[in-house]
Design an enzyme around this catalytic site. Structure first.
Site, PDB file in Angstrom:
ATOM      1  N   GLU A 141      13.138 -52.789  45.870  1.00 33.15           N
ATOM      2  CA  GLU A 141      14.587 -52.604  45.911  1.00 33.15           C
ATOM      3  C   GLU A 141      15.234 -53.821  45.267  1.00 33.15           C
ATOM      4  O   GLU A 141      14.941 -54.955  45.633  1.00 33.15           O
ATOM      5  CB  GLU A 141      15.019 -52.468  47.386  1.00 33.15           C
ATOM      6  CG  GLU A 141      16.510 -52.329  47.540  1.00 33.15           C
ATOM      7  CD  GLU A 141      16.981 -52.482  48.996  1.00 33.15           C
ATOM      8  OE1 GLU A 141      16.153 -52.466  49.933  1.00 33.15           O
ATOM      9  OE2 GLU A 141      18.202 -52.636  49.173  1.00 33.15           O
ATOM     10  N   LYS A 188      33.726 -36.723  41.309  1.00 31.66           N
ATOM     11  CA  LYS A 188      33.825 -37.309  39.965  1.00 31.66           C
ATOM     12  C   LYS A 188      32.499 -37.944  39.530  1.00 31.66           C
ATOM     13  O   LYS A 188      31.888 -38.701  40.289  1.00 31.66           O
ATOM     14  CB  LYS A 188      34.919 -38.390  39.975  1.00 31.66           C
ATOM     15  CG  LYS A 188      36.321 -37.808  40.111  1.00 31.66           C
ATOM     16  CD  LYS A 188      36.655 -37.027  38.843  1.00 31.66           C
ATOM     17  CE  LYS A 188      38.043 -36.440  38.844  1.00 31.66           C
ATOM     18  NZ  LYS A 188      38.224 -35.508  37.712  1.00 31.66           N
ATOM     19  N   CYS A 382      17.126 -65.398  73.006  1.00 34.88           N
ATOM     20  CA  CYS A 382      17.175 -66.692  72.345  1.00 34.88           C
ATOM     21  C   CYS A 382      18.354 -67.518  72.884  1.00 34.88           C
ATOM     22  O   CYS A 382      18.275 -67.980  74.020  1.00 34.88           O
ATOM     23  CB  CYS A 382      17.196 -66.521  70.830  1.00 34.88           C
ATOM     24  SG  CYS A 382      16.501 -67.950  69.992  1.00 34.88           S
ATOM     25  N   HIS A 508      12.558 -63.205  69.779  1.00 28.52           N
ATOM     26  CA  HIS A 508      13.420 -62.094  69.354  1.00 28.52           C
ATOM     27  C   HIS A 508      12.660 -60.771  69.410  1.00 28.52           C
ATOM     28  O   HIS A 508      12.092 -60.347  68.402  1.00 28.52           O
ATOM     29  CB  HIS A 508      13.898 -62.315  67.921  1.00 28.52           C
ATOM     30  CG  HIS A 508      14.876 -63.428  67.781  1.00 28.52           C
ATOM     31  ND1 HIS A 508      16.230 -63.217  67.750  1.00 28.52           N
ATOM     32  CD2 HIS A 508      14.693 -64.767  67.690  1.00 28.52           C
ATOM     33  CE1 HIS A 508      16.855 -64.378  67.624  1.00 28.52           C
ATOM     34  NE2 HIS A 508      15.938 -65.333  67.589  1.00 28.52           N
ATOM     35  N   GLU A 510      13.789 -57.866  69.421  1.00 32.17           N
ATOM     36  CA  GLU A 510      14.424 -56.813  68.617  1.00 32.17           C
ATOM     37  C   GLU A 510      13.764 -56.633  67.248  1.00 32.17           C
ATOM     38  O   GLU A 510      13.784 -55.545  66.686  1.00 32.17           O
ATOM     39  CB  GLU A 510      15.930 -57.099  68.463  1.00 32.17           C
ATOM     40  CG  GLU A 510      16.330 -58.268  67.560  1.00 32.17           C
ATOM     41  CD  GLU A 510      16.329 -59.633  68.257  1.00 32.17           C
ATOM     42  OE1 GLU A 510      15.631 -59.768  69.274  1.00 32.17           O
ATOM     43  OE2 GLU A 510      16.997 -60.562  67.756  1.00 32.17           O
TER      44      GLU A 510
END
Ligand code: GLN
Length: 541
Positions: A141, A188, A382, A508, A510
């Protein structure tokens, strides 16, 4: 040899190149291909670690300690793979390598130039993951938008690679916007035509157009796009606005994006993509049986992308409980002991977010006092964990001016200390304690119950830590350290015992939650929030 797919963007930023790349990779993975994704960012920062979240959203951290673009989080969440430093390259890193080589004298007196030296370094890095032999397909990417001055060397590198690797081995997908003009009542195509022309001027003709749109593309529009952008008709892929990022793989499958792309790469494309688990996940995401509200206390809450991994981890965990987790953003600067009750009254759990610096810190500490005393489920990550330690020191141990050395270098009670290894560090870039470290969890603790295992590995990004000199006082009063790094003895997890769910982690979690493997701490936290909500409803009845 790996096949290389390049994903570029045109017309505007924020079209969702990362989500498209991850969705395409998911479909390829479902067909048995081994796929990885890498992101090349045109900015000059060596990595996004030094960028303010307001500038660039969350900084995602990999196992090997790379501070990377948040798109790598999407790649990991979609594909359930681990990415690394090699998956994210910036212009800063490219130039740093080239300039270091120049200083070593490696260019033997030659003039060092964008072409060929910078483009050679970009190409070298674009090919690295493919050369490991681990992947059938590498998706690259390119950050930014075609037409940006800083994107030019990347487009040139793609042009050269297409020539070097040969037809059938590379492919360019161009993401573009098909705006709907209300006044004219129509979609468009002109911006896309211009964008493709701009790319062609730089020697790259897109093979596939991924058309972001709010309305369906009819045959007339598709034909127009194909004709004027010089692509096959089946290479005009509609990417209509989706109810969630997790729906995009299915939309891409309906458009046969995977088949079209595999055909162009001369790869077998028979049969369908086997993504049953994914479909089940999306089905459950769409049809929750219950709902729970959780407050996310942080200081970057105005910006959606600042806590993206936390928000996604809640979605993964919610699906496990067939529950929609509504994450309510709460600005820690606006919290006071006076408005706490009003702010938290219909919330069933509070997560205090990671962060740096002292802005909003007192609001976080006050919030933790409130949830600890009112037995509302608490999860600190954290800085959130560090705030829980400060709050406990102030309000339970009675050290009124306890603080973290980060916020108050002269505090009388530095319950959060600068890590030993950080003391002589002056440079900010890439110098925190970063990446995956082991943690040993004690028996008979909430953490052990949630993880179900003794040794875990989680990712980190911090300079400060629990000050072990205060351990005995904390433990005597009900805050236990329940997880430690086995080598440094650094506290990784803290819990408060006389509370239904109170856990703070120095790492962390997550970053490791994926669709296929929701994180145990988030699962447990959502479960605790549901229980709390149920109890509150019973009380009211
Ligand atoms: N600012 C704290 C530290 O450096 C916490 C960092 C974080 O929340 N990621 O230790």
């Amino acid at each position: 040899m790996s096949k290389h797919i390049f994903v570029t963007g045109g017309v505007t930023s924020s079209l969702g190149k990362g989500i498209f790349a991850a969705s395409l990779a998911k479909l390829m993975q479902g067909r048995g291909y081994k796929v990885t994704i890498q992101k090349f960012d045109p900015y000059i920062n060596v990595d996004p670690g030094t960028l303010n979240p307001y500038e660039h959203g969350e900084c995602f951290v990999t196992d090997d300690g790379a501070e990377t673009d948040l798109d790598l989080g999407h790649y990991e969440r979609f594909l359930n793979i681990r990415t690394s430093q090699a998956n994210n390259v910036t212009t800063g890193r490219v130039y740093q390598t080239v300039i270091n080589k120049e200083r070593e004298g490696a260019f033997l007196g030659k003039t060092v130039q964008v072409i060929p030296h910078i483009t050679d370094e970009i190409k070298r890095r674009m090919l690295l993951l493919g050369e490991t032999g681990e992947y059938d397909i590498v998706i690259t990417e390119l950050g930014g938008t075609v037409g940006d001055i800083e994107s030019l060397p990347y487009i040139e590198a793609v042009r050269q690679l297409q020539w070097e690797l040969g037809k059938g081995n590379t492919l360019v997908c161009h993401l573009t916007l098909i705006p709907f003009l209300n006044a004219a009542g129509e979609l468009k195509t002109k911006p896309t035509q211009h964008s493709v022309k701009e790319m062609s001027r730089n020697g790259v003709q897109p093979d596939i157009l991924i058309c972001r749109t709010e309305k369906e593309l009819d045959m007339e529009i598709r034909t127009k796009l194909a004709r004027f952008c010089n692509v096959d008709l089946d290479c005009v892929i509609e990417a209509i606005d989706a109810p969630s990022i997790y729906h995009v793989p299915m939309l891409m499958e309906q458009e046969k994006a995977d088949i079209t792309i595999l055909k162009k790469l001369n790869l077998p494309h028979q049969g369908g993509s086997k993504i049953e688990d994914w479909l089940t996940f999306v089905h459950k995401l769409n049809s929750p049986h219950q709902k729970v509200k959780i407050g996310l206390v942080g200081k970057y809450v105005e910006l959606q992308d600042a806590y993206i991994s936390i928000n996604e981890a809640f979605k993964h965990a919610g699906v496990i409980h067939q529950c929609k987790v509504e994450v309510v953003p709460i600005h820690s600067e606006e919290l006071t002991p006076e408005n706490m009750h009003e702010t938290f009254q219909d919330l069933s759990g509070i997560l205090v977010a990671p962060g740096f610096g002292d802005r909003g810190i007192e609001g976080k500490i006050d919030a933790i006092k409130y949830v600890r005393e009112n037995h509302i489920p608490f999860f600190g990550i954290c800085l959130g964990m560090q705030c829980a330690v400060i709050e406990f020191a102030r309000n339970v141990l009675g050290y009124k001016n306890a603080h973290s050395l980060e916020m108050d270098p002269n505090t009388e009670h530095p319950v959060i200390n600068l890590m030993e290894g950080q003391k002589d560090i002056e440079h900010k870039g890439g110098t925190m304690r970063l990446g995956a470290y082991e943690c040993e969890i004690h028996e008979n603790t909430l953490a052990k119950k949630l993880y179900g295992q003794k040794t875990i590995e989680e990712r980190h990004r911090h300079r400060f830590e629990f000050n072990n000199d205060y351990m005995a006082q904390f433990e005597a009063h009900g805050m236990q350290a329940t997880g430690f790094n086995p080598i440094s003895n650094l506290v990784e997890i803290i819990e408060v015992s006389n509370h239904p769910f109170f856990i703070g982690v120095q790492f962390h979690p997550e970053y490791k939650s994926t669709v296929a493997e929701p994180h145990p701490l988030f699962k447990g936290f959502v479960e605790a929030a549901l229980k709390y909500q149920e109890n509150m409803l019973l009380k009211e009845a």
